[in-house]
Design an enzyme around this catalytic site. Structure first.
Site, PDB file in Angstrom:
ATOM      1  CG  ASP A  90      -0.269  -0.077   2.522  1.00 26.47           C
ATOM      2  OD1 ASP A  90       0.948   0.197   2.578  1.00 26.47           O
ATOM      3  OD2 ASP A  90      -0.932  -0.393   3.520  1.00 26.47           O
ATOM      4  CG  ASP A 270      -5.994  -5.199   2.602  1.00 24.12           C
ATOM      5  OD1 ASP A 270      -5.575  -4.825   3.711  1.00 24.12           O
ATOM      6  OD2 ASP A 270      -6.559  -4.416   1.803  1.00 24.12           O
ATOM      7  CB  CYS A 308     -12.091 -26.191   9.296  1.00 25.26           C
ATOM      8  SG  CYS A 308     -10.544 -25.359   8.872  1.00 25.26           S
ATOM      9  CB  CYS A 310      -7.024 -25.272   8.575  1.00 27.00           C
ATOM     10  SG  CYS A 310      -7.309 -25.239  10.366  1.00 27.00           S
ATOM     11  CB  CYS A 313      -9.331 -28.028  11.950  1.00 24.25           C
ATOM     12  SG  CYS A 313     -10.135 -26.498  12.494  1.00 24.25           S
ATOM     13  CG  HIS A 339      -9.046 -22.005  12.295  1.00 31.40           C
ATOM     14  ND1 HIS A 339      -9.675 -23.103  11.746  1.00 31.40           N
ATOM     15  CD2 HIS A 339     -10.031 -21.112  12.604  1.00 31.40           C
ATOM     16  CE1 HIS A 339     -10.979 -22.888  11.725  1.00 31.40           C
ATOM     17  NE2 HIS A 339     -11.229 -21.693  12.245  1.00 31.40           N
TER      18      HIS A 339
END
Length: 373
Positions: A90, A270, A308, A310, A313, A339
């Site tokens: 940015d 974002d 989930c 991930c 998890c 996560h």
């Protein structure tokens, strides 16, 4: 930048763009790596575990520490961090505006005081591009004049006037630098301002989108206005943005914000929310948010989210995360951040698949149904 629209469902878009370092499929959520690192995570986490193709780094923070020239000497962002995929940086204007004890925009730029040591600095349109040339990011945001909401019409009018003039200066400077071998592989995005006023948004969008930028962002939202006002502003603004270039909504937001604004034609997002909330004990799930520090999770042997897959998890329970948080163990920050980011990244992938299948409306309905809304 090579950009194409793969599918459209209503206003929702599935697109693909290619930078010098990676191919990005949209809708895309960009994890925020403020100081050239996503908090609590490393490059292996970002590339192998989360499989990100683009992350955001902060021009203001890297300019102040370790310094953009230092980053340039150490291989620019890609060499410095070891992250070999795309970076978006940015302009630093928001941080100069929000973090400084002294922040004074004028017609030429923004004077601000460092939040680290109190030293004074001055950002101009060319200065922030020079910093980003040193950083070597794939997408560079130009300097804009951001105002907090609510604001007077006079102040918003001044904001879009300055933003337009700074955009003209930025694009001219960037094309000149490219002609002389600097920033050749870097793309440049303009930022549409105008508060929540439709007429001001139209003026800003039309003036900026007439210029030869590689993409366009909607800025100046999620800064105090109501959610519906933000949604209405995005819905009004996106039709003025070129169909053949990326559309980026800056600093937004919740999972609901992503779904609502994908529906309104936004490609890129974002936000610090997934990592910041993770550190504070709030975890996102298919069925809504949970507070992992709650006593009810002390002996809960299930994963954070049954739906989930991930890393966290698959390997750890709610009880273990509850224990780590209460014990203030640093490992908690990594597992929780993995996560939450996995959740966000999976959400936008599911949205993309729904658009490709022509079923975004069904995806959105199911998203809210699981939350009991």
């Amino acid at each position: 930048m090579n950009f194409r629209v793969d599918a459209v469902d209503g206003k929702a878009r599935a697109c693909t763009f290619t930078t010098a370092h990676s191919t990005v499929q949209t809708p895309v959520f960009m994890p925020v790596g403020t100081s050239a690192v996503v908090k609590a995570l490393d490059t292996v986490d970002m590339t192998e575990t989360l499989e990100t193709q683009i992350i955001l780094a902060n021009t203001y923070h890297l300019y102040l520490r370790p310094g953009d020239r230092t980053v340039a000497k150490l291989g620019k962002l890609h060499g410095f961090t070891g992250y070999d995929r795309s970076f978006l940086t940015d302009s630093g204007g928001f941080q100069a505006f929000s973090l400084s004890d002294i922040s004074k925009p004028d017609d030429e730029g923004i004077l601000f005081r460092s939040h680290i040591d109190g030293s004074k600095h001055y950002f101009t349109p060319s200065k922030v591009l020079d910093i980003q040339y040193n950083l070597g990011s794939d997408i560079m945001m130009i300097l804009d004049d951001l105002v907090a909401l609510p604001a007077t019409k006079k102040r918003i009018a001044l904001s879009i006037d300055r933003t337009t003039r700074w955009a003209e200066e930025s694009i001219t400077y960037h094309r000149f630098k490219q002609e002389h071998g600097t920033g050749v592989g870097q793309n440049i995005f303009a930022i549409i301002q105008g508060g929540t006023d439709p007429e001001f948004r139209k003026i800003s969008a039309e003036s900026l989108c007439a210029m030869d930028f590689d993409g366009f962002a909607i800025g100046g939202l999620s800064v105090g206005e109501a959610n519906q006002a933000m949604y209405d502003t995005v819905e009004f603004t996106t039709p003025f943005m070129p169909e053949e270039k990326p559309r980026y909504l800056m600093g937004v937001g919740t999972p609901e914000d992503l779904v609502e604004n994908i529906e309104r034609g936004v490609d890129m997002f974002d936000c610090v929310m997934p990592t910041r909330n993770a550190r504070n004990g709030t975890l996102f799930t298919t069925f809504g948010k949970i507070n992992i520090k709650a006593a009810r999770f002390k002996e809960d042997n299930g994963p954070i989210d049954d739906a989930c897959d991930c890393y966290t998890c698959r390997h750890f329970s709610r009880a273990y995360l509850n224990h780590l948080y209460r014990a203030r163990e640093l490992t908690y920050f990594r597992l929780a951040s993995l996560h939450n980011l996995h959740y966000y990244l999976s959400l936008v992938k599911e949205a993309r698949n729904a658009i490709l299948e022509g079923n975004f409306a069904g995806f959105k309905k199911d998203f809210y149904r699981k939350r009991g809304k």
